[in-house]
Design a protein around this motif. Structure first.
Motif, PDB file in Angstrom:
ATOM      1  N   PRO A 138       0.815  -1.218   0.000  1.00 34.49           N
ATOM      2  CA  PRO A 138       0.000   0.000   0.000  1.00 34.49           C
ATOM      3  C   PRO A 138       0.849   1.269   0.000  1.00 34.49           C
ATOM      4  O   PRO A 138       2.067   1.213   0.230  1.00 34.49           O
ATOM      5  N   ALA A 139       0.188   2.390  -0.243  1.00 36.61           N
ATOM      6  CA  ALA A 139       0.886   3.668  -0.276  1.00 36.61           C
ATOM      7  C   ALA A 139       1.394   4.025   1.108  1.00 36.61           C
ATOM      8  O   ALA A 139       0.885   3.519   2.118  1.00 36.61           O
ATOM      9  N   PRO A 140       2.408   4.868   1.199  1.00 43.29           N
ATOM     10  CA  PRO A 140       2.921   5.290   2.509  1.00 43.29           C
ATOM     11  C   PRO A 140       1.811   5.833   3.404  1.00 43.29           C
ATOM     12  O   PRO A 140       0.947   6.584   2.955  1.00 43.29           O
ATOM     13  N   GLY A 141       1.825   5.424   4.666  1.00 45.75           N
ATOM     14  CA  GLY A 141       0.811   5.875   5.611  1.00 45.75           C
ATOM     15  C   GLY A 141      -0.392   4.963   5.705  1.00 45.75           C
ATOM     16  O   GLY A 141      -1.278   5.174   6.525  1.00 45.75           O
ATOM     17  N   LEU A 142      -0.427   3.918   4.847  1.00 45.19           N
ATOM     18  CA  LEU A 142      -1.545   2.976   4.860  1.00 45.19           C
ATOM     19  C   LEU A 142      -1.040   1.556   5.087  1.00 45.19           C
ATOM     20  O   LEU A 142       0.112   1.232   4.793  1.00 45.19           O
ATOM     21  N   SER A 143      -1.932   0.734   5.594  1.00 41.48           N
ATOM     22  CA  SER A 143      -1.636  -0.686   5.797  1.00 41.48           C
ATOM     23  C   SER A 143      -2.849  -1.502   5.377  1.00 41.48           C
ATOM     24  O   SER A 143      -3.979  -0.993   5.330  1.00 41.48           O
ATOM     25  N   VAL A 144      -2.618  -2.774   5.059  1.00 41.55           N
ATOM     26  CA  VAL A 144      -3.693  -3.675   4.684  1.00 41.55           C
ATOM     27  C   VAL A 144      -4.012  -4.596   5.853  1.00 41.55           C
ATOM     28  O   VAL A 144      -3.119  -5.292   6.377  1.00 41.55           O
ATOM     29  N   VAL A 145      -5.281  -4.599   6.269  1.00 35.50           N
ATOM     30  CA  VAL A 145      -5.752  -5.493   7.320  1.00 35.50           C
ATOM     31  C   VAL A 145      -6.718  -6.486   6.689  1.00 35.50           C
ATOM     32  O   VAL A 145      -7.644  -6.094   5.965  1.00 35.50           O
ATOM     33  N   ARG A 146      -6.504  -7.759   6.946  1.00 35.74           N
ATOM     34  CA  ARG A 146      -7.358  -8.797   6.368  1.00 35.74           C
ATOM     35  C   ARG A 146      -8.393  -9.240   7.413  1.00 35.74           C
ATOM     36  O   ARG A 146      -8.035  -9.715   8.478  1.00 35.74           O
ATOM     37  N   VAL A 147      -9.652  -9.063   7.026  1.00 39.09           N
ATOM     38  CA  VAL A 147     -10.767  -9.425   7.905  1.00 39.09           C
ATOM     39  C   VAL A 147     -11.420 -10.687   7.351  1.00 39.09           C
ATOM     40  O   VAL A 147     -11.854 -10.708   6.183  1.00 39.09           O
ATOM     41  N   THR A 148     -11.481 -11.723   8.164  1.00 42.46           N
ATOM     42  CA  THR A 148     -12.087 -12.977   7.730  1.00 42.46           C
ATOM     43  C   THR A 148     -13.564 -12.995   8.082  1.00 42.46           C
ATOM     44  O   THR A 148     -13.956 -12.717   9.226  1.00 42.46           O
ATOM     45  N   LEU A 149     -14.377 -13.337   7.090  1.00 36.65           N
ATOM     46  CA  LEU A 149     -15.817 -13.433   7.288  1.00 36.65           C
ATOM     47  C   LEU A 149     -16.239 -14.880   7.123  1.00 36.65           C
ATOM     48  O   LEU A 149     -15.810 -15.560   6.181  1.00 36.65           O
ATOM     49  N   THR A 150     -17.063 -15.358   8.013  1.00 37.51           N
ATOM     50  CA  THR A 150     -17.574 -16.724   7.902  1.00 37.51           C
ATOM     51  C   THR A 150     -18.515 -16.817   6.711  1.00 37.51           C
ATOM     52  O   THR A 150     -18.943 -15.804   6.144  1.00 37.51           O
ATOM     53  N   SER A 151     -18.840 -18.055   6.321  1.00 40.41           N
ATOM     54  CA  SER A 151     -19.745 -18.242   5.182  1.00 40.41           C
ATOM     55  C   SER A 151     -21.097 -17.591   5.428  1.00 40.41           C
ATOM     56  O   SER A 151     -21.730 -17.079   4.502  1.00 40.41           O
ATOM     57  N   GLN A 152     -21.525 -17.585   6.688  1.00 39.77           N
ATOM     58  CA  GLN A 152     -22.798 -16.960   7.010  1.00 39.77           C
ATOM     59  C   GLN A 152     -22.724 -15.446   6.825  1.00 39.77           C
ATOM     60  O   GLN A 152     -23.624 -14.828   6.257  1.00 39.77           O
ATOM     61  N   LEU A 153     -21.632 -14.852   7.283  1.00 37.72           N
ATOM     62  CA  LEU A 153     -21.472 -13.410   7.127  1.00 37.72           C
ATOM     63  C   LEU A 153     -21.172 -13.018   5.675  1.00 37.72           C
ATOM     64  O   LEU A 153     -21.529 -11.931   5.229  1.00 37.72           O
ATOM     65  N   ALA A 154     -20.509 -13.904   4.945  1.00 38.20           N
ATOM     66  CA  ALA A 154     -20.137 -13.595   3.560  1.00 38.20           C
ATOM     67  C   ALA A 154     -21.275 -13.839   2.583  1.00 38.20           C
ATOM     68  O   ALA A 154     -21.188 -13.435   1.417  1.00 38.20           O
TER      69      ALA A 154
END
Length: 234
Positions: A138-154
């Motif tokens: 990502p660009a400077p000052g940003l980060s990538v956070v991975r959020v896992t969603l269950t099949s029910q939520l997805a």
């Protein structure tokens, strides 16, 4: 003798004037004729329309013939924002473009592999140089956070790269003096599978660690709000 002759000539002239042809009255003035009625000819109007169409097509063909064609790179399919390009994403075609349209020459197609799009592109669209980035992600000052969603939520997931969201973090324990917090972010990628989905969210760098900890503890969720009205429909 001379006086008699003069008198005789005078009388003769008077007699001839009196016995001349009488003037006849001229014919009565006739009323003006009505204007002729114009007959409508549909074929004339149709011929004019056809002539205009043929002229327009001819002008277009002339412009295309005179405009130099060039080989450019286009999208082979719909591509999301932040997508990393590979061979199957690109095609080269020869087209006549307006000089004002920025395009990537076909000879440079191979150099685009591995680079990332800065915005979404629809299939068949010409790729612009500004639409492809070789900067780090990502660009400077940003980060990538991975959020896992269950099949029910997805289930029925409508998130897509570029969507603005909030990552909501629930408190670690139920307490009267603790409330849920949230961090604004932008979707950078969505990976769906049978077990659910993994959503990558761009967030501020200083918020990434706390959000990652919340994700691991199962206390993070994604909220997508209604886009603000632009006022055009009012």
């Amino acid at each position: 003798m001379h006086g008699h002759d003069a008198e005789g000539r005078t009388m003769t002239a008077v007699t001839q004037k009196q016995t001349g042809p009488a003037q006849r009255p001229g014919p009565a003035e006739q009323a003006p004729a009505p204007p002729p009625k114009l007959r409508r000819r549909p074929w004339v109007a149709a011929a004019a329309v056809i002539a205009l169409f043929v002229g327009a097509v001819g002008g277009l063909m002339t412009w295309l013939a005179l405009s130099p064609s060039q080989e450019v790179v286009i999208a082979a399919r719909d591509l999301d924002k932040y997508h990393v390009l590979d061979d199957g994403d690109l095609r080269t075609v020869s087209v006549a473009l307006d000089p004002a349209v920025a395009a990537i020459p076909g000879r440079d197609a191979a150099s685009l592999i591995g680079r990332r799009l800065t915005d979404g592109v629809s299939a068949g669209s010409v790729l612009a140089p500004a639409g492809v980035s070789d900067s780090g992600f990502p660009a400077p000052g940003l980060s990538v956070v991975r959020v896992t969603l269950t099949s029910q939520l997805a289930q029925g997931l409508t998130l897509a790269p570029g969507d603005q969201v909030r990552v909501v973090v629930s408190p670690p324990s139920v307490s009267a003096d603790e409330e849920a917090t949230f961090t604004p972010g932008e979707i950078s990628a969505v990976h769906e599978g049978d077990a659910g989905a993994v959503v990558e969210v761009l967030v501020a760098h200083d918020q990434a660690v706390a959000l990652s900890d919340a994700v691991v503890g199962g206390r993070a969720s994604i909220v997508q709000d209604l886009a603000p009205s632009t006022g055009e429909d009012e």
